[in-house]
Scaffold this motif. Structure first.
Motif, PDB file in Angstrom:
ATOM      1  N   ALA A  86       0.496  -1.029   0.131  1.00 38.38           N
ATOM      2  CA  ALA A  86       0.047  -0.079  -0.003  1.00 38.38           C
ATOM      3  C   ALA A  86       0.894   1.242  -0.034  1.00 38.38           C
ATOM      4  O   ALA A  86       0.338   2.257  -0.642  1.00 38.38           O
ATOM      5  CB  ALA A  86      -0.886  -0.045   1.335  1.00 38.38           C
ATOM      6  N   ALA A  87       2.014   1.024   0.803  1.00 43.44           N
ATOM      7  CA  ALA A  87       2.865   2.604   0.790  1.00 43.44           C
ATOM      8  C   ALA A  87       3.357   2.909  -0.517  1.00 43.44           C
ATOM      9  O   ALA A  87       3.596   3.827  -0.880  1.00 43.44           O
ATOM     10  CB  ALA A  87       4.068   2.084   1.673  1.00 43.44           C
ATOM     11  N   SER A  88       3.464   1.882  -1.226  1.00 38.49           N
ATOM     12  CA  SER A  88       3.954   2.273  -2.772  1.00 38.49           C
ATOM     13  C   SER A  88       3.186   2.098  -3.961  1.00 38.49           C
ATOM     14  O   SER A  88       3.702   2.286  -4.898  1.00 38.49           O
ATOM     15  CB  SER A  88       5.374   1.141  -3.185  1.00 38.49           C
ATOM     16  N   ARG A  89       1.964   1.963  -3.811  1.00 38.41           N
ATOM     17  CA  ARG A  89       0.782   1.976  -4.601  1.00 38.41           C
ATOM     18  C   ARG A  89      -0.217   2.817  -4.142  1.00 38.41           C
ATOM     19  O   ARG A  89      -1.166   2.404  -3.434  1.00 38.41           O
ATOM     20  CB  ARG A  89       0.389   0.546  -4.903  1.00 38.41           C
ATOM     21  N   PRO A  90      -0.318   4.159  -4.730  1.00 42.08           N
ATOM     22  CA  PRO A  90      -1.358   4.971  -4.316  1.00 42.08           C
ATOM     23  C   PRO A  90      -2.856   4.202  -4.481  1.00 42.08           C
ATOM     24  O   PRO A  90      -3.847   4.680  -3.878  1.00 42.08           O
ATOM     25  CB  PRO A  90      -1.211   5.887  -5.046  1.00 42.08           C
ATOM     26  N   ALA A  91      -2.794   3.352  -5.595  1.00 41.58           N
ATOM     27  CA  ALA A  91      -4.291   3.001  -5.918  1.00 41.58           C
ATOM     28  C   ALA A  91      -4.664   2.074  -4.716  1.00 41.58           C
ATOM     29  O   ALA A  91      -5.770   1.854  -4.568  1.00 41.58           O
ATOM     30  CB  ALA A  91      -4.329   2.000  -7.063  1.00 41.58           C
ATOM     31  N   LEU A  92      -3.757   1.639  -3.874  1.00 40.17           N
ATOM     32  CA  LEU A  92      -4.297   0.831  -2.611  1.00 40.17           C
ATOM     33  C   LEU A  92      -4.297   1.524  -1.431  1.00 40.17           C
ATOM     34  O   LEU A  92      -4.721   0.853  -0.347  1.00 40.17           O
ATOM     35  CB  LEU A  92      -3.159  -0.287  -2.474  1.00 40.17           C
ATOM     36  N   ALA A  93      -4.433   2.812  -1.466  1.00 41.34           N
ATOM     37  CA  ALA A  93      -4.653   3.504  -0.242  1.00 41.34           C
ATOM     38  C   ALA A  93      -6.017   3.472   0.309  1.00 41.34           C
ATOM     39  O   ALA A  93      -6.304   3.491   1.582  1.00 41.34           O
ATOM     40  CB  ALA A  93      -4.480   5.035  -0.567  1.00 41.34           C
ATOM     41  N   THR A  94      -6.980   3.148  -0.676  1.00 40.89           N
ATOM     42  CA  THR A  94      -8.562   3.038  -0.112  1.00 40.89           C
ATOM     43  C   THR A  94      -8.479   1.631   0.631  1.00 40.89           C
ATOM     44  O   THR A  94      -9.486   1.656   1.874  1.00 40.89           O
ATOM     45  CB  THR A  94      -9.403   2.809  -1.284  1.00 40.89           C
ATOM     46  N   MET A  95      -7.468   0.657   0.529  1.00 34.49           N
ATOM     47  CA  MET A  95      -7.463  -0.597   1.190  1.00 34.49           C
ATOM     48  C   MET A  95      -7.115  -0.366   2.636  1.00 34.49           C
ATOM     49  O   MET A  95      -7.862  -0.824   3.388  1.00 34.49           O
ATOM     50  CB  MET A  95      -6.576  -1.702   0.493  1.00 34.49           C
ATOM     51  N   VAL A  96      -5.945   0.396   2.929  1.00 36.38           N
ATOM     52  CA  VAL A  96      -5.766   0.798   4.097  1.00 36.38           C
ATOM     53  C   VAL A  96      -6.587   1.743   4.868  1.00 36.38           C
ATOM     54  O   VAL A  96      -7.037   1.535   6.116  1.00 36.38           O
ATOM     55  CB  VAL A  96      -4.220   1.854   3.940  1.00 36.38           C
ATOM     56  N   LYS A  97      -7.271   2.748   4.146  1.00 39.98           N
ATOM     57  CA  LYS A  97      -8.560   3.393   4.796  1.00 39.98           C
ATOM     58  C   LYS A  97      -9.538   2.759   5.236  1.00 39.98           C
ATOM     59  O   LYS A  97     -10.089   2.740   6.604  1.00 39.98           O
ATOM     60  CB  LYS A  97      -8.893   4.635   3.802  1.00 39.98           C
ATOM     61  N   ARG A  98      -9.902   1.681   4.398  1.00 37.30           N
ATOM     62  CA  ARG A  98     -11.067   0.734   4.771  1.00 37.30           C
ATOM     63  C   ARG A  98     -10.683   0.078   6.108  1.00 37.30           C
ATOM     64  O   ARG A  98     -11.422  -0.272   6.859  1.00 37.30           O
ATOM     65  CB  ARG A  98     -11.496  -0.016   3.547  1.00 37.30           C
ATOM     66  N   PHE A  99      -9.381  -0.435   6.077  1.00 32.31           N
ATOM     67  CA  PHE A  99      -9.224  -1.407   7.138  1.00 32.31           C
ATOM     68  C   PHE A  99      -9.160  -0.604   8.561  1.00 32.31           C
ATOM     69  O   PHE A  99      -9.602  -1.198   9.481  1.00 32.31           O
ATOM     70  CB  PHE A  99      -7.574  -1.969   6.797  1.00 32.31           C
ATOM     71  N   PHE A 100      -8.361   0.553   8.609  1.00 33.26           N
ATOM     72  CA  PHE A 100      -8.513   1.169   9.873  1.00 33.26           C
ATOM     73  C   PHE A 100      -9.673   1.707  10.052  1.00 33.26           C
ATOM     74  O   PHE A 100     -10.237   1.929  11.296  1.00 33.26           O
ATOM     75  CB  PHE A 100      -7.510   2.180   9.659  1.00 33.26           C
ATOM     76  N   ALA A 101     -10.649   2.384   9.265  1.00 33.21           N
ATOM     77  CA  ALA A 101     -11.957   2.585   9.479  1.00 33.21           C
ATOM     78  C   ALA A 101     -12.643   1.430  10.038  1.00 33.21           C
ATOM     79  O   ALA A 101     -13.688   1.750  10.927  1.00 33.21           O
ATOM     80  CB  ALA A 101     -12.454   3.270   7.943  1.00 33.21           C
ATOM     81  N   ASP A 102     -12.871   0.518   9.526  1.00 35.54           N
ATOM     82  CA  ASP A 102     -13.361  -0.785  10.154  1.00 35.54           C
ATOM     83  C   ASP A 102     -12.875  -0.877  11.399  1.00 35.54           C
ATOM     84  O   ASP A 102     -13.760  -1.344  12.495  1.00 35.54           O
ATOM     85  CB  ASP A 102     -13.166  -2.030   9.225  1.00 35.54           C
ATOM     86  N   ARG A 103     -11.626  -0.931  11.624  1.00 35.49           N
ATOM     87  CA  ARG A 103     -11.146  -1.381  13.124  1.00 35.49           C
ATOM     88  C   ARG A 103     -11.610   0.077  14.052  1.00 35.49           C
ATOM     89  O   ARG A 103     -12.148  -0.629  15.202  1.00 35.49           O
ATOM     90  CB  ARG A 103      -9.662  -1.519  13.062  1.00 35.49           C
ATOM     91  N   LEU A 104     -11.570   1.086  13.636  1.00 38.61           N
ATOM     92  CA  LEU A 104     -11.785   2.147  14.488  1.00 38.61           C
ATOM     93  C   LEU A 104     -13.513   1.913  14.891  1.00 38.61           C
ATOM     94  O   LEU A 104     -13.860   2.360  15.811  1.00 38.61           O
ATOM     95  CB  LEU A 104     -11.498   3.609  13.760  1.00 38.61           C
TER      96      LEU A 104
END
Length: 199
Positions: free
Chosen positions: A112-130
């Motif tokens: 995710a850190a090297s592929r901006p297109a995967l930023a949504t994946m990270v956001k969804r993961f942390f939003a779900d956990r929060l």
């Protein structure tokens, strides 16, 4: 239904099996080596079934990270905010250090850190956990331990950020003592903030 808008956990009957196969393939081969074909072979689920539900490996990986049992953080109920936060940090520490999950987490977030297109994946993961952790803060508010206007996301960012930096960047060992220490530091800051607001 658009696969990217589908609630996590929905999908074919064997979705959980697919999630675990996806994360296993990610840990073993890295993001570049992760393929729908490889997941199909590892899970014995037909490739056409996978493509019926997920248009790309990014969509499948996003749902796998959120819906997998192996990356699920149990939300504790200890009767106190301090105890609950220590429990959450301990769960995150387990996920970041266990041989069963650490390679998966490292591979996912490195990609995710090297592929901006995967930023949504990270956001969804942390939003779900929060979202799952909100009950911890609401119970604390109801008990009078926490002001309702405290930035809950900031609290979790400070806790998990400290853990993440220690484990993933400094490569230093962490144990149960760390859990309590970092929680006490953050809660001391929360208390000082509340005291200043009351003046």
């Amino acid at each position: 239904m658009n696969p990217s808008s589908r609630p996590p956990g929905s999908g074919p009957r064997r979705a959980r099996q697919l999630y675990e196969a996806t994360l296993s393939q990610l840990a073993e081969h890295g993001y570049d080596g992760l393929t729908i074909e490889g997941v199909a072979a590892a899970s014995t689920v037909n490739k056409t079934t996978i493509y019926r539900w997920w248009r790309s490996k990014d969509e499948l990986l996003t749902d796998a990270l959120i819906g997998s049992d192996s990356l699920n953080l149990a939300v504790p109920d200890t009767g106190s905010l301090r105890g609950d936060l220590i429990g959450l940090v301990a769960e995150a520490r387990r996920m970041l250090t266990s041989p069963d999950t650490a390679p998966t987490v490292a591979a996912a977030f490195a990609a995710a850190a090297s592929r901006p297109a995967l930023a949504t994946m990270v956001k969804r993961f942390f939003a779900d956990r929060l979202e799952r952790e909100q009950v911890v803060f609401q119970r604390a508010v109801d008990r009078g331990e926490l002001a309702a206007d405290v930035d809950r996301q900031a609290v979790m960012d400070l806790l998990i950020g400290a853990l993440w930096l220690r484990v993933m960047f400094r490569d230093e060992p962490v144990d149960e003592d760390f859990d309590g220490q970092v929680v006490d530091l953050v809660l001391a800051g929360v208390e000082q903030h509340r005291d200043r607001g009351a003046r």
